[in-house]
Design a protein around this motif. Structure first.
Motif, short mmCIF file in Angstrom:
data_model
loop_
_atom_site.label_atom_id
_atom_site.label_comp_id
_atom_site.label_asym_id
_atom_site.label_seq_id
_atom_site.Cartn_x
_atom_site.Cartn_y
_atom_site.Cartn_z
N LYS A 148 0.83 -1.21 0.00
CA LYS A 148 0.00 0.00 0.00
C LYS A 148 0.87 1.26 0.00
O LYS A 148 0.62 2.21 -0.75
CB LYS A 148 -0.93 -0.01 1.21
CG LYS A 148 -1.84 1.20 1.36
CD LYS A 148 -2.78 1.00 2.54
CE LYS A 148 -3.68 2.21 2.74
NZ LYS A 148 -2.93 3.36 3.28
N GLU A 187 1.11 4.18 -2.95
CA GLU A 187 0.89 5.60 -2.66
C GLU A 187 2.09 6.44 -3.07
O GLU A 187 1.94 7.52 -3.66
CB GLU A 187 0.59 5.78 -1.16
CG GLU A 187 -0.75 5.21 -0.73
CD GLU A 187 -0.96 5.31 0.76
OE1 GLU A 187 0.00 5.69 1.48
OE2 GLU A 187 -2.08 5.00 1.24
N GLN A 188 3.30 5.95 -2.76
CA GLN A 188 4.49 6.72 -3.09
C GLN A 188 4.74 6.77 -4.60
O GLN A 188 5.16 7.79 -5.13
CB GLN A 188 5.70 6.14 -2.35
CG GLN A 188 5.61 6.32 -0.84
CD GLN A 188 6.79 5.75 -0.08
OE1 GLN A 188 7.81 5.42 -0.66
NE2 GLN A 188 6.65 5.64 1.23
N LYS A 190 2.28 9.35 -6.00
CA LYS A 190 2.73 10.71 -5.76
C LYS A 190 3.86 11.08 -6.71
O LYS A 190 3.91 12.20 -7.24
CB LYS A 190 3.20 10.86 -4.29
CG LYS A 190 2.07 10.87 -3.28
CD LYS A 190 2.60 11.03 -1.87
CE LYS A 190 1.47 11.04 -0.85
NZ LYS A 190 1.97 11.16 0.53
N MET A 245 -1.32 11.74 -7.23
CA MET A 245 -1.85 12.05 -5.89
C MET A 245 -1.38 13.44 -5.48
O MET A 245 -0.32 13.88 -5.88
CB MET A 245 -1.39 11.00 -4.86
CG MET A 245 -2.06 9.65 -5.00
SD MET A 245 -1.52 8.52 -3.69
CE MET A 245 -2.17 9.34 -2.22
#
Length: 251
Positions: free
Chosen positions: A238, A242-243, A246, A251
């Protein structure tokens, strides 16, 4: 509760198959793979290599240390650890004793073929940073000599399938390496708490930009249940997503 015991049954990455161990060590020997030999808890080390794998005798012949004094220390040791990075895989194992021998007219050391070894893929022990905006915590519950408990809250810096990096801002957690804490609570970002057993592997004092000093620890998971490991791996996946999102501007 903290103990000084070190465990050898430390992960689902441990290999017990004699055939697999011999095959791996033989391959390392054929490719002249270098190993780090560590004694006295890692305070003394030497680079060595495997000269012969004698499966019938259950022995490995390895290069001796360059100095007589260091060889004497190795032979006197009751616990000898080995580490190597082989084909992007971290290999570690421990033996009890070594003895001096001669191999092809030069000094060498004889050790037993290890009963087991740990083989960690790079991805398995690569640590990923945890979010800075929403700091996560790792809480230690420590038994005192009188039977009471104290709780020490630290910040989680990074995490992998093999362990965590933490910061003790108040410098309360003992810095002794090798100590195992049986009762630790690890906070994951989805409001999930998991119970883990942690061994202190290293500690360094770190000076922050505001001049304050904190202690940063590297900790290894010990006897981690497969269900807990699965939850940690899902959390790591997860974080990676997310990283990556980004970094790509999604994001």
């Amino acid at each position: 509760m903290a103990t000084q015991n070190q465990t050898d049954d430390d992960s689902p990455f441990r290999v017990h198959s004699r055939r697999e161990i011999v095959s791996l060590l033989t391959s390392m020997m054929e490719k002249n793979q270098l190993l780090s030999l560590l004694i006295k808890g890692g305070s003394e080390s030497v680079i060595t290599s495997i000269l012969e794998v004698d499966e019938d005798d259950g022995a490995l012949i390895i290069d001796a240390a360059p100095s007589t004094m260091l060889n004497e220390s190795i032979v006197a040791s009751n616990r000898i650890a080995f580490e190597a990075l082989y084909n992007s895989i971290r290999i570690t194992f421990v033996v009890d004793k070594a003895r001096k021998v001669e191999y092809q007219n030069r000094p060498a050391l004889r050790i037993d073929i290890p009963a087991s070894l740990v083989r960690l893929q790079r991805r398995e022990y690569f640590r990923i940073p945890t979010p800075i905006a929403k700091p996560l915590r790792c809480t230690f519950r420590i038994t005192q000599p009188d039977g009471s408990f104290i709780t020490i809250v630290t910040l989680l810096n990074n995490i992998s399938a093999g362990g965590v990096g933490i910061t003790d801002e108040k410098k309360i957690l003992p810095t002794t390496q090798g100590v195992i804490y049986e009762d630790c609570q690890l906070e994951l970002s989805d409001n999930t708490l998991v119970s883990v057993k942690l061994q202190i592997r290293d500690c360094k004092e770190f000076k922050m930009t505001n001049g304050k000093t904190v202690n940063r620890f590297g900790c290894q998971f010990i006897d981690i249940p497969r269900a807990v490991l699965g939850a940690i791996q899902r959390f790591i996946t997860k974080l990676e997503r997310e990283q990556n999102a980004k970094a790509s501007g999604m994001m």
